[in-house]
Write an enzyme that holds these catalytic residues in place. Sequence first.
Site, PDB file in Angstrom:
ATOM      1  N   ASN A   1     -14.668  14.242 -19.985  1.00 40.57           N
ATOM      2  CA  ASN A   1     -15.530  13.077 -20.006  1.00 40.57           C
ATOM      3  C   ASN A   1     -16.558  13.143 -18.877  1.00 40.57           C
ATOM      4  O   ASN A   1     -17.729  13.438 -19.111  1.00 40.57           O
ATOM      5  CB  ASN A   1     -14.656  11.817 -19.921  1.00 40.57           C
ATOM      6  N   ASP A   2     -16.096  12.968 -17.639  1.00 41.12           N
ATOM      7  CA  ASP A   2     -17.051  12.949 -16.527  1.00 41.12           C
ATOM      8  C   ASP A   2     -17.848  14.243 -16.405  1.00 41.12           C
ATOM      9  O   ASP A   2     -19.031  14.220 -16.048  1.00 41.12           O
ATOM     10  CB  ASP A   2     -16.318  12.723 -15.205  1.00 41.12           C
ATOM     11  N   VAL A   3     -17.202  15.349 -16.699  1.00 43.79           N
ATOM     12  CA  VAL A   3     -17.875  16.629 -16.456  1.00 43.79           C
ATOM     13  C   VAL A   3     -18.964  16.918 -17.479  1.00 43.79           C
ATOM     14  O   VAL A   3     -19.673  17.917 -17.362  1.00 43.79           O
ATOM     15  CB  VAL A   3     -16.877  17.805 -16.422  1.00 43.79           C
TER      16      VAL A   3
ATOM     17  N   ALA B   1     -13.794   8.762 -13.331  1.00 47.86           N
ATOM     18  CA  ALA B   1     -14.765   8.001 -12.555  1.00 47.86           C
ATOM     19  C   ALA B   1     -14.909   6.570 -13.070  1.00 47.86           C
ATOM     20  O   ALA B   1     -15.585   5.743 -12.454  1.00 47.86           O
ATOM     21  CB  ALA B   1     -16.127   8.693 -12.579  1.00 47.86           C
TER      22      ALA B   1
END
Lengths: 461, 461, 102, 102
Positions: free
Chosen positions: A387-389, A428
């Site tokens: 997700n965040d990456v 995050a």
Amino acid sequence: MDILLSIIYLVATVTFIVGLKLLGHPETAKKGNITAALGMGLAIFGAIFLSKENVPNIIYILIALALVVGGVIGWLIAIKVEMTKMPELVSLFNGFGGASAALIGLVEFGNINAASEATIVATIISGVVIGAITFSGSLVAWGKLNGSLKSVVKLPQYNLINNLFIIGIIAFASYLVIQGTGNPLVAYALLALGLVYGVLFVLPIGGADMPVVISLLNSLTGIAAAITGVLYDNMVMLVGGILVGSAGIILTVAMCKAMNRTLGSVIFGNFGGAAVADGVNKTLGTITNTTPSDSAIMMNYATNVIIVPGYGLAVAQAQHVIHELEELLTEKGVNVKYAIHPVAGRMPGHMNVLLAESNVDYSLLVEMDDINPQFNNADVVLVVGANDVVNPAAHNDPASPIYGMPILDVENAKHIIVNKRSMNAGYAGIENELFYNSKTSMLFGDAKAALTELVSELKGM
Amino acid sequence: MDILLSIIYLVATVTFIVGLKLLGHPETAKKGNITAALGMGLAIFGAIFLSKENVPNIIYILIALALVVGGVIGWLIAIKVEMTKMPELVSLFNGFGGASAALIGLVEFGNINAASEATIVATIISGVVIGAITFSGSLVAWGKLNGSLKSVVKLPQYNLINNLFIIGIIAFASYLVIQGTGNPLVAYALLALGLVYGVLFVLPIGGADMPVVISLLNSLTGIAAAITGVLYDNMVMLVGGILVGSAGIILTVAMCKAMNRTLGSVIFGNFGGAAVADGVNKTLGTITNTTPSDSAIMMNYATNVIIVPGYGLAVAQAQHVIHELEELLTEKGVNVKYAIHPVAGRMPGHMNVLLAESNVDYSLLVEMDDINPQFNNADVVLVVGANDVVNPAAHNDPASPIYGMPILDVENAKHIIVNKRSMNAGYAGIENELFYNSKTSMLFGDAKAALTELVSELKGM
Amino acid sequence: MNELIEFISENLQITYILILATFVGIEVIKSIPAVLHTPLMSGANALSGVVIVGAILVMLNANPEDYVSLALGFVAVVLGIINVVGGFAVTNRMLQMFKKKK
Amino acid sequence: MNELIEFISENLQITYILILATFVGIEVIKSIPAVLHTPLMSGANALSGVVIVGAILVMLNANPEDYVSLALGFVAVVLGIINVVGGFAVTNRMLQMFKKKK
Ligand SMILES: NC(=O)c1ccc[n+]([C@@H]2O[C@H](COP(=O)([O-])OP(=O)(O)OC[C@H]3O[C@@H](n4cnc5c(N)ncnc54)[C@H](OP(=O)(O)O)[C@@H]3O)[C@@H](O)[C@H]2O)c1
Ligand SMILES: NC(=O)c1ccc[n+]([C@@H]2O[C@H](COP(=O)([O-])OP(=O)(O)OC[C@H]3O[C@@H](n4cnc5c(N)ncnc54)[C@H](OP(=O)(O)O)[C@@H]3O)[C@@H](O)[C@H]2O)c1
């Protein structure tokens, strides 16, 4: 001091430095580990047989017993544990090292008398306190990572309380150094204070930040070892400890940097763990759903497929299915690669370790900087539990907490399939615009289940 | 020992380390130099005023005089000399440092008596010898670089002679350490031997290899300083000297690597300097000549031009004309860049320094790794006085002495114009296939003259 | 502050050793690739087990009648060696994961 | 060999300092860009002028009547300070060439 012992310690120190150097390069890392281990063995051997003469045999027997018992335990734990449980194991081991330092301090405390130099008293006291902090802190970190300590316990005003607490400990310790003390109970009081502080320190920090915390505590253990080295005027402990201490600090900072955080925000808690999704109310557009069979068709007719694994893949333990998928596609003539983001997952190298467990060919794992220019040519990108990456906010939303973090540029591909269980946020705690992109289709479901279906659809084609 | 002085030395040592670190990055290099200089000033100040009490005033006056005289001389030389003469200047300064170490050894030799420890005698003797070697060696290197010592003097069997000579010195020195000596003349004998060896060592090495030799001698001066530090039990000299010693060795090796040579081949001489052209008899095809006016037309109608400067540009002192050419082309809407090979010229950074002298915009200087992919898009490449750094033999002739050296891939451009005076070889003494390439035209003539013509042709268009 | 100055003046060479070792630790680690962070952390953790040397010294110096010291020392040795052996072994296993397969 | 062992045993901490300083020197320099080789060489050269501290000590310890020592010390200080001042000044000038122009 015996010259032979001095030279042994000197050699051991050099192996530590060289070992650390070699550990820093992928090709030589294994050799580095073995070098340092040999040096350590040498130092232990020298300490036992060359430090003192006329030691009663019973003591040698006890030492041998302790070494065998501890050695076997350490070895068994190390080879039995699952790969994905390694970070918590490191934490546990580190805690033991801290406990060892604290115990040494306790014993030496008993030898303090009115004639002891202030420097000696100071080293003993700081050994006890630092050792205790690393011990209890590491155990809490271990508990959080292995799931037995789920919740983030935040006392109200915990930052203030923690700071006051540590200042109190320092004040008490300084008082003892200056005034001197004969009472052995004081040592236990220091021990207890250190233990409590260790718990207070780690408890409010989110589980996902534990790798950073472990690295920090590891650095502290090194400092405790160096302090013990000053106490015994022992060079290998002194230099070895300082090496670990300074290398650990740098490593901690490097880890934070790779996640685009500051050490301060990890310790004093900004978003790790309990953060609430940000901007959930913003309308980001509509999402497109897809099914395993549609996804299978798409990938079957693609030329280049890039798989982006993330934390969800580890949670679902889907590393074997994904490997099967990759092999199947390769058989069908599709060009498959994995895009490895340096902080995908919850520890650095998490994806490498995870995929290696299912025997994925190492050469298919491509690092971020090398894969990013290749997304242009990718027909399909399959994002599994990441997700965040892959969050474009890192590029284009200066208000985002991950703004500035380097990400995988999956948006450049022709089609993007994202597998996750829901629209929930990742580590995050923020929304991800990518999911609303017109090129993106969402394949909802647990990674293992969804990929298994995908594989069986593909097999039938 | 005075505690304040110890702390001053400690601080100075730290500035040396930090200074060297900062010197290693282009953005911080200037700060690093200033940091180290401040530390040095501090150490000198401390040494003068805190080492000893009750020193007669006359001595302070003499020291002050020496500092002023030497400081002014050093400063004037440093700011007056031309940029392109810097390597020889470094060599000269380094020689002075070595001489200083040798003189200190001479004085201390007079204080040796029967009761002196062997360690002390050994440090004094090695200080004299190493200092003398660096002094005379650096002076020879200086002479070679500034042209006053043109020829490469190779005694028959010089490697054998040199090795026997140094072994003889070591044997003599060891004898003195073990037997002790009272005769002050021996010190002068050692000095003389060191001076002779320095000359013998550097004389057979080709002028173009001097930067490597200077770096090596510089490392030796550091070791001499460290030895003096042991003698006086002075930490700043000890640690500072060792730092320079080890950093110098690494730097020397790095320089050799950038030229695709080994340190051994530099010292024992493979092709540096007097090498003979290799394979001159091979038929490489025919060459195409061009004129300044044809070249001017070609460049005038180009979109992208890349200039490759080399050693010949420096020889011809054509840095100002080339800048004029570049400005003229830019005015006419041509996109001009300079391709900077790391070892073009005769010292690392030679081209940067040279072009900076004529105020070329720093951002137009593109490093090899960044410019290489851009040759594909270049319409014209203008090679001025460069040879080895554009020799394709590095890629495709395993027998070539430069095989394996990274080069500028000028062959990928549409047209190549090469300016040099003749078909003579460059530093490596080998033929260059590039000149026979069908895309290449040769513009013979001295770089300054040819470029001046080129510029005036362009102006008339 | 005074204590610090006193320490430096009494242990001048130790101070140099501390400072130089700190620099070595920093320089050796900086600029390593992110994938190696975890093995490196693990390796550094094993190294911090060098404290076991202190635990051994405690036992060697203990009076065989002083059961408390002996017991504490014994536990310290056990914990220390777990850290050392386990640390190196885990690091080795991790690194095995990184090696290129043929 | 025997002398070496003797030196180590007598100067244990100095030995550590030598080894650690060597590592620092190596680590600090390795992997620097080729364009900086020349300024770095020049900077290291200026640092090797630290030998001037020894020259100053020679003069401070000299007997004001001992003209030979004084003269040699004087020359040593002059040469040393040329190395230091000239070295740093040249390095500075070189580095000025590298700075980005606006
Ligand atoms: N690598 C490190 O060293 C390290 C250490 C600490 C923190 N971090 C941080 O961790 C983050 C890593 O990024 P990431 O993209 O790998 O992970 P992520 O941003 O945390 O996202 C993981 C996603 O996986 C999904 N997921 C969870 N369980 C799943 C399952 N069983 N099946 C399918 N999907 C599942 C979750 O969505 P659903 O709930 O909707 O399924 C979640 O959005 C970064 O922010 C990084 O800074 C990294
Ligand atoms: N940079 C360093 O640190 C360093 C140090 C030592 C050695 N080196 C070596 O030096 C070489 C550098 O390569 P390079 O390509 O720059 O130079 P090069 O290979 O030495 O070639 C220079 C060419 O310039 C020509 N030339 C000389 N004077 C000229 C003038 N007045 N006008 C026009 N042309 C002139 C010469 O040919 P004509 O005689 O036909 O004119 C010669 O072929 C490499 O082999 C490198 O390894 C470098």
